[in-house]
Design an enzyme around this catalytic site. Structure first.
Site, PDB file in Angstrom:
ATOM      1  N   ASP A  32     115.044  47.450  31.900  1.00 29.53           N
ATOM      2  CA  ASP A  32     114.330  46.341  32.529  1.00 29.53           C
ATOM      3  C   ASP A  32     113.822  45.439  31.414  1.00 29.53           C
ATOM      4  O   ASP A  32     113.788  45.832  30.244  1.00 29.53           O
ATOM      5  CB  ASP A  32     113.168  46.865  33.389  1.00 29.53           C
ATOM      6  CG  ASP A  32     112.517  45.760  34.203  1.00 29.53           C
ATOM      7  OD1 ASP A  32     113.247  45.045  34.911  1.00 29.53           O
ATOM      8  OD2 ASP A  32     111.285  45.587  34.117  1.00 29.53           O
ATOM      9  N   GLU A  34     110.780  42.234  30.390  1.00 30.61           N
ATOM     10  CA  GLU A  34     109.652  41.373  30.716  1.00 30.61           C
ATOM     11  C   GLU A  34     109.885  40.061  29.983  1.00 30.61           C
ATOM     12  O   GLU A  34     110.247  40.058  28.800  1.00 30.61           O
ATOM     13  CB  GLU A  34     108.320  41.991  30.288  1.00 30.61           C
ATOM     14  CG  GLU A  34     108.045  43.375  30.854  1.00 30.61           C
ATOM     15  CD  GLU A  34     107.921  43.418  32.363  1.00 30.61           C
ATOM     16  OE1 GLU A  34     107.737  42.349  32.993  1.00 30.61           O
ATOM     17  OE2 GLU A  34     108.035  44.521  32.922  1.00 30.61           O
ATOM     18  N   ASP A 160     108.763  50.685  35.028  1.00 30.32           N
ATOM     19  CA  ASP A 160     109.913  50.000  35.618  1.00 30.32           C
ATOM     20  C   ASP A 160     111.233  50.680  35.290  1.00 30.32           C
ATOM     21  O   ASP A 160     112.261  50.335  35.892  1.00 30.32           O
ATOM     22  CB  ASP A 160     109.955  48.539  35.147  1.00 30.32           C
ATOM     23  CG  ASP A 160     108.902  47.676  35.822  1.00 30.32           C
ATOM     24  OD1 ASP A 160     108.372  48.102  36.866  1.00 30.32           O
ATOM     25  OD2 ASP A 160     108.610  46.583  35.319  1.00 30.32           O
TER      26      ASP A 160
END
Length: 240
Positions: A32, A34, A160
């Protein structure tokens, strides 16, 4: 699961060397990102979270002189299974960095739809229903470009990918049991097609919702949309 915080090229290479070996032996990598893009045309990558069965890690792509190539080597390897949730924006970022897309991917949002969790099932929903726990959402809207990041922010970010391992295992088992593996392939093929990430001026024009269908007006509006897209990309400003 305990996790590593990686902000040097040597540490990333060491992690990726171990991970690559594990992945080619049958494991999968959950991943994942950010990012922030409120003030830019292109997303600014701020964190990359990954996990194998052995180790989870948060990679800091903003660390000075860090070389992300060992991670990209894994993503480019068709022998390595890459698992994401609602991964379109993550893949768009990797395409910008790598100039190609991972091909051996599994998107848990697509799989969840096939398994009866509804259209566009959120990650929190799957964590709650499959992992029987909840996520602390207080860090969701963090400024991920700030340094240092707090432990709460990092703990939120790693969730996540750690819960995603159990989600993948559950969904994959259900899909195989129902013999529905082919059901997700069309959607996956769309995600790994580079043309998916090329802005479509006609779709952008549709969002403007003009109150006319006169050809000369639509032609002028389309020309304006094309100009705006070019300017936004050149200046690295949001198209809005």
């Amino acid at each position: 699961m305990p996790y590593l915080f990686i902000n040097t090229s040597d540490a990333l290479k060491s992690y990726c060397d171990d991970a690559h070996k594990t992945l080619t032996e049958g494991d999968f990598l959950t991943i994942d990102t950010e990012f922030i893009r409120e003030k830019t045309y292109a997303a600014q990558l701020c964190l990359i979270q990954v996990s194998t069965k052995d180790h989870a890690a948060i990679i800091d792509p903003l660390a000075p002189r860090i070389d992300l190539e060992p991670l990209f080597k894994i993503l480019k390897d068709p022998a390595c299974k890459i698992v994401l949730h609602a991964g379109r924006q993550d893949l768009e970022i990797f395409l910008a960095f790598m100039k190609e897309l991972p091909t051996n991917i599994f998107d848990s949002q697509i799989a969840a739809m096939v398994c009866g969790f509804g259209d566009s099932a959120g990650y929190e929903t799957l964590v709650k229903k499959i992992c029987k726990t909840s996520i602390d959402k207080s860090s969701r809207f963090s400024n991920w470009a700030q340094r240092p990041l707090s432990k709460r922010q990092l703990d939120y970010a790693i969730g996540d990918v750690t819960y995603l391992r159990d989600i993948y295992t559950f969904l994959m088992s259900d899909i195989k049991k129902q013999n529905r593996e082919s059901w997700i392939q069309e959607e996956i093929q769309d995600l790994i097609n580079p043309q998916t990430y090329v802005p479509n001026p006609k779709k952008l024009l549709h969002k403007i919702k003009l109150r006319t269908s006169k050809p000369h007006v639509l032609a002028r509006a389309l020309a304006l949309v094309n100009w705006r897209e070019s300017q936004a990309a050149t200046l690295n400003k949001p198209r809005q």
